[in-house]
Design an enzyme around this catalytic site. Structure first.
Site, PDB file in Angstrom:
ATOM      1  N   GLY A  47       0.785  -1.232   0.000  1.00  0.00           N
ATOM      2  CA  GLY A  47       0.000   0.000   0.000  1.00  0.00           C
ATOM      3  C   GLY A  47       0.814   1.278   0.000  1.00  0.00           C
ATOM      4  N   GLU A  61       4.986  -6.042   1.821  1.00  0.00           N
ATOM      5  CA  GLU A  61       4.644  -6.660   0.526  1.00  0.00           C
ATOM      6  C   GLU A  61       4.050  -5.628  -0.434  1.00  0.00           C
ATOM      7  OE1 GLU A  61       2.198 -10.004   1.701  1.00  0.00           O
ATOM      8  OE2 GLU A  61       0.485  -8.721   2.103  1.00  0.00           O
ATOM      9  N   GLY A  78       3.221  -3.679  -3.928  1.00  0.00           N
ATOM     10  CA  GLY A  78       3.009  -4.039  -5.324  1.00  0.00           C
ATOM     11  C   GLY A  78       3.257  -2.817  -6.191  1.00  0.00           C
ATOM     12  N   ARG A  79       2.261  -1.913  -6.165  1.00  0.00           N
ATOM     13  CA  ARG A  79       2.279  -0.733  -7.025  1.00  0.00           C
ATOM     14  C   ARG A  79       3.600   0.043  -6.952  1.00  0.00           C
ATOM     15  NH1 ARG A  79      -2.286   1.987  -8.803  1.00  0.00           N
ATOM     16  NH2 ARG A  79      -3.537   0.981  -7.190  1.00  0.00           N
ATOM     17  N   CYS A 119     -16.577   3.266 -27.050  1.00  0.00           N
ATOM     18  CA  CYS A 119     -17.799   4.055 -27.207  1.00  0.00           C
ATOM     19  C   CYS A 119     -18.367   4.392 -25.836  1.00  0.00           C
ATOM     20  CB  CYS A 119     -18.823   3.272 -28.007  1.00  0.00           C
ATOM     21  SG  CYS A 119     -18.123   2.484 -29.443  1.00  0.00           S
ATOM     22  N   TYR A 136      -1.083  -2.436 -11.944  1.00  0.00           N
ATOM     23  CA  TYR A 136      -2.542  -2.380 -12.045  1.00  0.00           C
ATOM     24  C   TYR A 136      -2.937  -1.710 -13.362  1.00  0.00           C
ATOM     25  CZ  TYR A 136      -2.104  -3.349  -7.056  1.00  0.00           C
ATOM     26  OH  TYR A 136      -1.773  -3.895  -5.844  1.00  0.00           O
TER      27      TYR A 136
END
Ligand SMILES: *Cc1c(COP(=O)(O)O)cnc(C)c1O
Length: 405
Positions: free
Chosen positions: A230, A266, A268-269, A344, A373
């Site tokens: 996070g 841990e 991620g981003r 569209c 992500y």
């Protein structure tokens, strides 16, 4: 302000007139350098896991493998995938909704840690571990009552489907203790995402205090505490990265004060966001009621990140001079341009009112900070456009003879 475009990606785009577009381009040297810097900012007693759900590309996992202590996977699919991509890496299996088949997979193939989210999982695991004849090391994920200041996505400290309610933690620990096949290693407290280093530090200090206090009160051993991921990524300011040295200092102080406790993080981003770019071409430029729009090949079915988070994806333009002499060239100059995709729907917006000096059909747009992500959270089947190309610059060689562990 910097748009965060890795020089290696811009060089490649400029030198490759035949680049298949749209394309995701990953800067592996940049990814490895950043992962090494994150690792170096953490004390050696802190384990660094990569949350594979942020970007499970096997080449990305292989690039990160030398710099991390393992990978966190959040489904049976990710478990099998990571086991094939990085066969020697320790895998920790988390995620809020594990099916019996997924738990059986974990029990059969063995995982380094299993992050338990409910008593149901423990009841199932007890039988599955006995059947597999292999002990399972578990962390109990608890939704601890901590104050999480300024989080983008709160997953704890209030009603959420994640982890065990604190009132059920003791019962869960007793279930673990009652099984000869389950070993309680500690707790897991991923409570929020989008926290800066000061916010993460505050959460880490509270989490350690809360977890040690719980262990003392209930006479449980706490060898490990996983603080989750996070760590914030600021898409509005690509140069402002999460302050890993400051967070590392907080963790250093914590492990000094509690030498028997192993901390884990841990992210991620914050590990992979910066190394990925989404590159595409301008199909058309038009004005509508006084506003300029550029319609790009591709869109949010390839890169859903800005639509999902409601931000403008940072970008830079690579001008292309080639254009058919007999074709009028749509263009705009000296005014903000909204960059949209081919879908569209008015939600197919990658960036709004971007202050570009000029933009013409045929120019290229390099969207930066697209390494997390991005492709893997996109609604790729919508409108049946083709998938983008995937380009890996300076990729880590695939180890020979790799197989399932
Ligand atoms: C998603 C997730 C992470 C990674 O979060 P980032 O915001 O990408 O750092 C880590 N741990 C758990 C349990 C998660 O669900």
């Amino acid at each position: 302000m910097s748009n965060g475009a890795p020089a290696a990606v811009l060089d490649h785009v400029r030198r490759s007139p035949d680049l298949p577009l749209p394309a995701y381009i990953t800067d592996h040297a940049g990814l490895a350098t950043w992962a090494a810097a994150v690792r170096a900012a953490l004390p050696s007693q802190v384990e660094l896991l990569y949350a594979a759900k942020a970007n499970p590309d096997p080449d990305v996992l292989r690039c990160l493998a030398p710099h991390v202590d393992g990978f966190e996977v959040a489904s049976g699919g990710e478990l099998s995938h990571a086991a094939a991509a990085v066969p020697t890496a320790p895998l920790s299996f988390g995620g809020p909704g594990k099916s019996e088949a997924e738990l059986a997979l974990a029990a059969d193939r063995g995982v380094h840690r299993l992050h338990v989210e409910s008593e149901r999982e423990l009841h199932l695991l007890t039988g599955l571990a006995a059947a597999a004849g292999r002990p399972i090391d578990v962390l109990l994920r608890v939704n601890a009552p901590l104050h999480v200041p300024g989080a983008a996505l709160a997953m704890g400290g209030g009603p959420t489907p994640f982890g065990l309610d604190p009132s059920r933690l003791d019962a869960a620990a007793r279930l673990v203790a009652a099984s000869p096949w389950l070993r309680l290693r500690g707790l897991h407290l991923h409570l929020a995402s989008g926290l800066d280093a000061a916010g993460c530090a505050l959460v880490a200090q509270q989490a350690v205090r809360w977890a040690l206090d719980w262990a003392r009160r209930t006479d449980n051993r706490l060898e490990e505490l996983n603080l989750g991921g996070g760590m914030a990524v600021d898409y509005a300011d690509p140069a402002a990265r999460f302050d890993w040295p400051a967070y590392g200092q907080t963790l250093t102080d914590l492990v000094r004060r509690h030498p028997g406790l192993r901390l884990k993080v841990e992210p991620g981003r914050s590990l992979t966001a910066y190394a990925g770019c989404y590159v595409t071409t301008v199909l058309d430029v038009k004005r509508s009621y006084g506003r300029a729009f550029a319609v790009l090949a591709g869109g949010t079915h390839h890169l859903r990140t800005p639509a999902a988070r409601g931000h403008d994806q940072p970008c830079t333009v690579v001008p292309i001079e080639t254009w058919p002499a007999d074709l009028p060239r749509p263009a705009v100059a000296g005014e903000p341009v909204t960059l949209v995709g081919q879908l569209c729907t008015p939600r197919d917006v990658l960036a709004r009112d971007v202050p570009l000096p000029a933009l013409r059909a045929g120019d290229l747009v390099v969207f930066t900070m697209a390494g997390a992500y991005s492709w893997n959270i996109s609604h790729t089947a919508f409108l049946m456009h083709p998938a983008p190309a995937f380009v890996h610059l300076q990729r880590t060689p695939r180890p020979s003879g790799a197989g399932l562990r």
